[in-house]
Design an enzyme around this catalytic site. Structure first.
Site, PDB file in Angstrom:
ATOM      1  N   LYS A 126       0.865  -1.194   0.000  1.00 51.19           N
ATOM      2  CA  LYS A 126       0.000   0.000   0.000  1.00 51.19           C
ATOM      3  C   LYS A 126       0.885   1.223   0.000  1.00 51.19           C
ATOM      4  CE  LYS A 126      -4.438   0.998   0.176  1.00 51.19           C
ATOM      5  NZ  LYS A 126      -5.596   0.190  -0.234  1.00 51.19           N
ATOM      6  N   ASP A 166      -7.025   4.427  -4.362  1.00 52.01           N
ATOM      7  CA  ASP A 166      -7.694   4.300  -3.062  1.00 52.01           C
ATOM      8  C   ASP A 166      -8.289   5.694  -2.817  1.00 52.01           C
ATOM      9  OD1 ASP A 166      -7.802   2.244  -0.601  1.00 52.01           O
ATOM     10  OD2 ASP A 166      -7.515   4.213   0.256  1.00 52.01           O
TER      11      ASP A 166
END
Ligand code: NDP
Ligand code: 2IT
Length: 445
Positions: A126, A166
């Protein structure tokens, strides 16, 4: 928690001070894993958990950029390459002022198990930045993305690490990031990023996939009790990518979605949210929910308060972490809730999850329920690798099969470990065992 895991937990917490969201995600997973270690002593001997909680690589970098007035700004960029036992690191980039290492690590940690559950060959990672895109022009967003990629490019690649979107990162940002990657490397390496535009290597259904997948997962949970979305009254939080497509899918299955939110408040629309208008306001105009209320007769905009005050039978939290606490959960339960599926990552606090489980509510945790986004990213990688592009129907069919598969694996794993109906246990154990087996098979890594 199993006493053998407590010492590992204490070490992880002490080694990562102040990273409270990462701590929360680790504790939540550890609480499910006692029974696995009874059956698999090799996981303890191989210190799998100790290794799993330490990212393989963490990159933090300076992102300087200039605004439209020529003023210099400096943000911080992150990429945490958490685990590559199952494939290249895979996971989104978040641009939001709240981003710091603890957020990126919680998201990366969750991603490891989520990606394992999809059954696709993807590891977990991430990244993101504390950059605040709100109020910034297209040109400012582009300059920021170009500066961000000017450092990130040396760490990623189709066989290494494959970022996507995201919060605050959608198709526009992926475009600017891809353009800069191509310019620096002189390679048209489609598989380096997912969430690309359809005409330049993207996959149909990727924009819809997370929201659609969340609703498909919820539908499978409802089926286990002989119910469906038809006739349900649904409350959604957020009004971004995940929320909009969750609303659309739930309504296509016969539900009425009566509320959604953003960081300034929420709207109630008893007739059912007008998805075309919501998409126009939020995605095309990048406006606020007040703009929706102004153009939609019969809807109300509520400033402050909580969207969870609105009565519903199904709740789909699709905004951000820890947005639904124990009090909100208790209120939802007392208002007749039957099911929750998490479109967002870790939106329910630990006490909210306890309230839902004690009340016998169907509860689908994010690492299972929102896995449709990353699964469709893996389908995008598959199309890129074969230089092919699939139809919407075929891709949606694959997404549906994947979500039904995740649901069934979570349910079967929960049964196998003596916790029938507990999708938290099912998802944590199902994801963990797959990664742990691969780590042991690959030697001390
Ligand atoms: P978007 O940026 O498209 O939308 C985010 C939405 O959440 C906006 O409505 C935003 O409101 C709201 N929000 C964000 N932060 C906060 C906050 N601190 N407080 C209140 N509201 C907030 O992001 P996505 O829809 O892509 O992501 C939503 C969630 O889904 C995140 O948890 C993400 O990690 C998760 N997720 C996303 C996937 C994807 O494919 N995009 C895949 C799997 C999970 P505002 O505009 O006012 O800030
Ligand atoms: O949280 C997530 O799964 C995402 N933001 C999507 C990640 C991806 O690589 O598609």
């Amino acid at each position: 928690m199993d006493s053998r895991l407590e010492a590992v937990r204490d070490t992880v917490l002490a080694r990562n001070p102040g990273e409270k969201e990462f701590h929360q995600a680790v504790i939540e997973v550890f609480e499910s894993l006692g029974p696995v270690h009874d059956r698999h002593p090799e996981f303890l001997e191989g210190a799998v958990l100790e290794r799993l909680c330490e990212p393989e690589r963490q990159i933090i970098f300076r992102v300087p950029w200039t605004d439209d007035a020529g003023r210099v700004h400096v943000n911080r960029g992150f990429r945490v390459e958490f685990n590559s036992a199952l494939g290249p690191y895979k996971g989104g980039l978040r641009f939001h002022p709240s981003v710091y290492l603890g957020i990126v690590k919680f998201l990366g940690f969750e991603q490891i198990f989520k990606n394992a559950l999809t059954g696709m060959p993807i590891g977990g990672g991430k990244g993101g930045s504390d950059f605040d895109p709100r109020g910034r022009s297209d040109a400012e967003i582009m300059r920021f993305c170009q500066s961000f990629m000017t450092e990130l490019y040396r760490h990623i690649g189709e066989y290494t690490d494959v970022p996507a979107g995201d919060i605050g990162v959608g198709g526009r940002e992926i475009g600017y990031l891809f353009g800069q990657y191509k310019r620096i490397t002189n390679r048209y390496e489609s598989g380096v990023l997912t969430g690309k535009g359809i005409s330049w290597g993207g996959s149909l259904v990727r924009p819809e996939a997370t929201g659609y997948g969340t609703v498909i997962f919820a539908q499978e949970m409802l089926k286990t009790r002989g119910q469906s979305f038809d006739g349900q009254r649904v409350v959604v939080s957020g009004s971004g990518n995940v929320a909009i497509h969750a609303i659309a899918k739930a309504q296509s299955l016969g539900a009425t979605v009566v509320a959604c939110s953003d960081s300034a408040g929420y709207i109630v629309d008893e007739a059912g949210i007008d998805v075309a208008l919501l998409s126009q306001v939020k995605e095309v105009e990048r406006g606020r929910l007040t703009d929706y209320a102004a153009r939609r007769p019969g809807s109300n905009h509520v400033v402050g308060g909580s969207v969870w005050d609105v009565t519903g039978t199904v709740a789909l939290p699709c905004a951000t972490q820890n947005e639904l606490d124990g009090d909100a959960a208790a209120k939802l339960v007392s208002n007749g809730l039957i099911a929750v599926a998490e479109g967002a990552n870790m939106p329910s606090t630990r006490s909210a999850v306890s309230v839902f489980q004690e009340a016998g509510i169907l509860f689908g945790p994010g690492k299972a329920a929102n896995a449709g986004g990353v699964a469709t990213s893996a389908l995008e990688m598959q199309q890129n690798a074969s230089r092919d592009s699939w139809s919407f129907e075929h891709t949606e069919q694959r997404l549906t099969e994947i979500m039904v598969g995740i649901h069934d694996r979570c349910a079967a794993t929960a049964d196998e470990y003596g916790a029938p109906g507990n999708y938290v246990v099912g998802a944590n154990i199902g994801g963990f065992v797959k990664v742990a087996d691969a780590m042991l098979a690959q030697g001390l890594i």
